[in-house]
Scaffold this active site. Structure first.
Site, mmCIF file in Angstrom:
data_model
loop_
_atom_site.group_PDB
_atom_site.id
_atom_site.type_symbol
_atom_site.label_atom_id
_atom_site.label_comp_id
_atom_site.label_asym_id
_atom_site.label_seq_id
_atom_site.Cartn_x
_atom_site.Cartn_y
_atom_site.Cartn_z
ATOM 1 N N THR B 49 0.868 -1.175 0.000
ATOM 2 C CA THR B 49 0.000 0.000 0.000
ATOM 3 C C THR B 49 0.908 1.229 0.000
ATOM 4 O O THR B 49 2.130 1.094 0.007
ATOM 5 C CB THR B 49 -0.885 0.038 1.256
ATOM 6 O OG1 THR B 49 -0.070 0.422 2.362
ATOM 7 C CG2 THR B 49 -1.521 -1.301 1.532
ATOM 8 N N CYS B 50 0.312 2.410 0.018
ATOM 9 C CA CYS B 50 1.189 3.582 -0.001
ATOM 10 C C CYS B 50 1.938 3.749 1.321
ATOM 11 O O CYS B 50 2.947 4.430 1.382
ATOM 12 C CB CYS B 50 0.417 4.834 -0.379
ATOM 13 S SG CYS B 50 -1.069 5.057 0.566
ATOM 14 N N SER B 109 -1.784 1.824 11.811
ATOM 15 C CA SER B 109 -1.923 2.779 10.712
ATOM 16 C C SER B 109 -1.432 4.163 11.108
ATOM 17 O O SER B 109 -1.280 4.469 12.280
ATOM 18 C CB SER B 109 -3.389 2.885 10.300
ATOM 19 O OG SER B 109 -3.857 1.645 9.887
ATOM 20 N N PRO B 115 -10.207 3.003 7.942
ATOM 21 C CA PRO B 115 -10.793 1.733 7.518
ATOM 22 C C PRO B 115 -10.163 1.073 6.276
ATOM 23 O O PRO B 115 -10.387 -0.104 6.049
ATOM 24 C CB PRO B 115 -12.246 2.116 7.223
ATOM 25 C CG PRO B 115 -12.192 3.546 6.831
ATOM 26 C CD PRO B 115 -11.008 4.146 7.513
ATOM 27 N N GLU B 192 -6.522 26.009 1.478
ATOM 28 C CA GLU B 192 -6.379 24.592 1.138
ATOM 29 C C GLU B 192 -7.354 23.733 1.946
ATOM 30 O O GLU B 192 -8.015 22.852 1.426
ATOM 31 C CB GLU B 192 -4.942 24.174 1.441
ATOM 32 C CG GLU B 192 -4.548 22.892 0.760
ATOM 33 C CD GLU B 192 -3.132 22.517 1.154
ATOM 34 O OE1 GLU B 192 -2.871 21.316 1.248
ATOM 35 O OE2 GLU B 192 -2.306 23.428 1.396
ATOM 36 N N MET B 193 -7.430 24.052 3.254
ATOM 37 C CA MET B 193 -8.286 23.255 4.121
ATOM 38 C C MET B 193 -9.755 23.441 3.765
ATOM 39 O O MET B 193 -10.545 22.503 3.812
ATOM 40 C CB MET B 193 -8.048 23.635 5.573
ATOM 41 C CG MET B 193 -8.004 22.415 6.432
ATOM 42 S SD MET B 193 -7.863 22.725 8.173
ATOM 43 C CE MET B 193 -6.709 23.998 8.418
ATOM 44 N N ALA B 194 -10.119 24.675 3.408
ATOM 45 C CA ALA B 194 -11.502 24.953 3.020
ATOM 46 C C ALA B 194 -11.863 24.149 1.774
ATOM 47 O O ALA B 194 -12.947 23.568 1.684
ATOM 48 C CB ALA B 194 -11.674 26.438 2.755
#
Lengths: 270, 424
Positions: B49-50, B109, B115, B192-194
């Site tokens: 996975t990444c 993780s 998930p 960015e967050m918005a």
């Protein structure tokens, strides 16, 4: 026989109430399936009891505080299950079942003997008028419960205190929608109850309206719910304001239902 | 047989190394099959996975296997061993079991409780199954990992509640509105967050998107990305009458929205609820606005508080999850023990003896007149028969080293020796 069924229904409602209150403090987000099962069992037994009583006394058992409270509670459970089916909000039981339980407790406290039906009550208006009134009152009772839920959840969101209980509660919009729908259901029924009451009064006592306290208070109740509906539709009194008003409205209902009979002199007491 | 896990993850290796060692697309199949050739064993699975690359295998000798895998990784990915060797971790036996159970349960993780990893573990297992590279032990191990992860998910609240600001905003919106798909959303400014929060809203069903930006061109660009419509910045207050959710992140140093303005808007909206998220620092929206009925204003600190509480809850839940994992590791290790040859042989012999004794008793009841010497003779015969019957399976387990576990499992199944198969 009748008494056994009544007590059984009472016990089931009691158990449902206790468990539904525990739900509030429970860790898990999902609400248990036990509460609706218990309430459902209580409902069925209660229904059998009412039918049984009906055949025993020969008319719909609404006379006397014992019968009236019991039928009131039963009507609330109908509406509760209808909402549960439609919206599936488990936590609602924690706010509705206590009302049912208290009414049943009151019913238990009042004497349950059968008084002979006075002549003016022997009318086909009896089941129509009372069922309309009881169903509308039940709708208003549930509206009050949902209103309390709304205020709690609104408080959490405003104060940004988002605990575990907040997570379990439904969203504001759905509670406001339930409030609106229940009032639009209960209000016409209540109107019809007043109209049928007036017609009945005319045939029994010779006058449509006599400013009896019962009549006055049901009119006050009617005005409160008319105001709630009107304010919502015109200036948008929804959410918190609607919730507070529906709690006030239910207090008026309670006074009309119990207060008038217990505290004031009325000819409308049977 | 030893269970062995060799791998690296986001904690031990930086993204550059993870990238170079990743098995993506066709590489996964090639890698898996090559590894099987090299290791000359039946059981292997490959997770890529990444955030992690892990090789799960069952081997006789851990040392040679590790050496071979390292050699393979270096050759297959064309990377020198020095570059990645120190990032590798190696788990064997119960440590390995514990590791894969923790990974599947999302305890290992980057964001505990996320998930996706369980799905990735399932994919790994399915792929290995379709390539037939796993055997009895890894099959059981993967099934155990998946069932443990599910148990953790249902018995703890590890995956509940948002742990990022943008997700927290969406969760709050869902506590105000029933169905986001009918709601309209306005992005005010372009932080960015918005943007990220906006994207989450859109993926949760919001379709009516408006973007208001001081530089109109930038607003148009963003609107295109969201499939929404651009709005002149000066018009946003007017537009708020038809907007249910506002995310604000402008670079303004003063309030762009004042209490009186919102009061007016609410009147025009007939008090329909509005959810306003102010992600800007310094804040762009007068905090007093939260006091207006049906207006819910959250700033970046409020959202951070939500995230912190949720994070804290998750950590508490992770402790519970670790206990579940420990229990499941124990169960698995007990099962591993039963795969050993000695207890199987003992159990087989015991079973045979039981049958013999039972049948002897029945014989005595059926033929009560039989005297002692004849019974001795019958017993001798019975013993001889069971010895002959159990000799071949016993010998097979003792001699066959290659497929021992499979053989044992088959024998246990055929003779009904399973006392512990109460799960799955």
């Amino acid at each position: 026989m009748d008494a056994i069924f009544f007590k059984l229904a009472f016990i089931f409602y009691f158990a449902a109430t206790i468990i539904s209150i525990f739900e509030i403090f429970k860790d898990s987000k999902e609400s248990s399936k036990i509460t609706p099962i218990l309430a459902g069992a209580g409902f069925v037994i209660h229904f059998i009891q009412i039918i049984y009583r009906y055949f025993e006394i020969g008319y719909i058992p609404v006379t006397g505080m014992h019968h009236a409270s019991s039928l009131f509670a039963w009507c609330i459970v109908i509406i509760f299950f209808f909402l549960q089916y439609r919206y599936k909000i488990g936590i609602m039981a924690s706010f509705i079942m206590p009302i049912v339980f208290i009414l049943m407790l009151l019913s238990l406290a009042f004497p349950r003997q059968i008084q002979p039906l006075t002549p003016e009550l022997q009318s086909y208006w009896l089941p129509i008028h009372t069922l309309l009134a009881f169903l509308s009152y039940a709708a208003f009772a549930v509206t009050c419960g949902v209103g309390i839920m709304y205020l709690i959840q609104e408080h959490y969101l405003k104060s940004k205190h988002l605990g575990r209980f907040f997570q379990k509660m439904p969203n504001l919009q759905v509670m406001d929608e339930i409030n609106y729908k229940l009032i639009t259901f209960g209000f016409p029924l209540h109107t019809l109850a007043i109209i049928t009451g007036a017609l009945w009064a005319e045939s029994a006592w010779g006058a449509y309206w006599r400013w009896d306290p019962k009549e006055v208070w049901s009119l006050i109740t009617w005005f409160i719910y008319a105001l709630i509906l009107h304010a919502r539709l015109t200036v948008g009194w929804r959410g918190k304001k609607a919730a507070i008003l529906s709690i006030i409205g239910f207090l008026a209902v309670l006074f009309t239902f119990f207060g008038v009979n217990l505290l004031l002199k009325t000819i409308h007491s049977f | 047989m030893k269970i062995l896990i060799l791998g690296l993850n986001h904690k031990t290796a930086n993204v550059e190394i993870r990238e170079r060692l990743a098995f993506s697309g066709q590489k996964l199949k090639d890698g898996l099959l090559c590894l099987r050739e090299i290791l000359e064993i039946k059981e292997i699975a490959l997770l890529s996975t990444c955030n992690r690359v892990e090789i799960f295998t069952c081997v006789n000798s851990a040392d040679t296997a590790v050496e071979n895998i390292k050699k393979f990784l270096s050759g297959f990915h064309n990377i020198s061993r020095d570059d990645f060797e120190k990032s590798l971790y190696l788990y064997t036996d119960s440590d390995a079991v514990k590791h894969i159970l923790r990974v599947a349960s999302s305890l290992d993780s980057m964001v505990v409780g996320e998930p996706q990893i369980l799905g990735q573990i399932k994919d790994t297992f399915d792929f290995a199954l379709s390539e037939k590279t796993t055997g009895i032990i890894l099959n059981k191990l993967f099934k155990k990992a998946i069932s443990t992860a599910k148990k953790v998910r249902t018995e703890t609240r590890i995956a509940e509640n948002a742990v990022s600001i943008s997700f927290a905003a969406v969760e709050l919106a869902k506590k105000i509105f029933t169905d986001l798909s009918g709601k309209s959303f306005m992005l005010l400014g372009a932080g960015e967050m918005a943007e990220l929060a906006g994207r989450h809203l859109v993926s949760n069903g919001v379709t009516d998107v408006k973007v208001a930006n001081r530089t109109y061109e930038r607003g148009c660009e963003l609107a295109k990305e969201f499939n929404g419509k651009p709005i002149k910045f000066d018009d946003f207050i007017q537009e708020m009458i038809h907007t249910d959710i506002v995310i604000c992140s402008t670079g303004s140093s003063t309030y762009v929205l004042l209490k009186e303005q919102v009061q007016k808007i609410m009147k025009e909206r007939k008090q329909k609820p509005v959810f306003i998220i102010d992600i800007s620092v310094p804040r762009n929206i007068d905090p007093e606005i939260n006091k207006i009925d049906n207006v819910y204003l959250y700033d970046v600190d409020d959202l951070q508080d939500v995230v912190d509480t949720n994070m804290f809850e998750r950590k508490k839940e992770a402790c519970k999850a670790e206990q579940i994992v420990a229990e499941e590791v124990d169960k698995f290790m007990k099962w591993m023990l039963t795969l050993d040859s000695v207890p199987t042989i003992v159990a087989l012999r015991q079973k045979a003896e039981e049958i013999k004794n039972e049948e002897l008793e029945k014989f005595k009841i059926k033929f009560p007149e039989t005297d002692e010497t004849k019974i001795k003779a019958v017993e001798y015969l019975a013993t001889a028969i069971i010895n002959k019957l159990i000799h071949p399976p016993t010998a097979a387990i003792k001699e066959n080293d290659e497929n021992k576990e499979e053989l044992i499992a088959v024998i246990k199944k055929l003779y009904g020796l399973n006392g512990d198969e109460n799960e799955e």
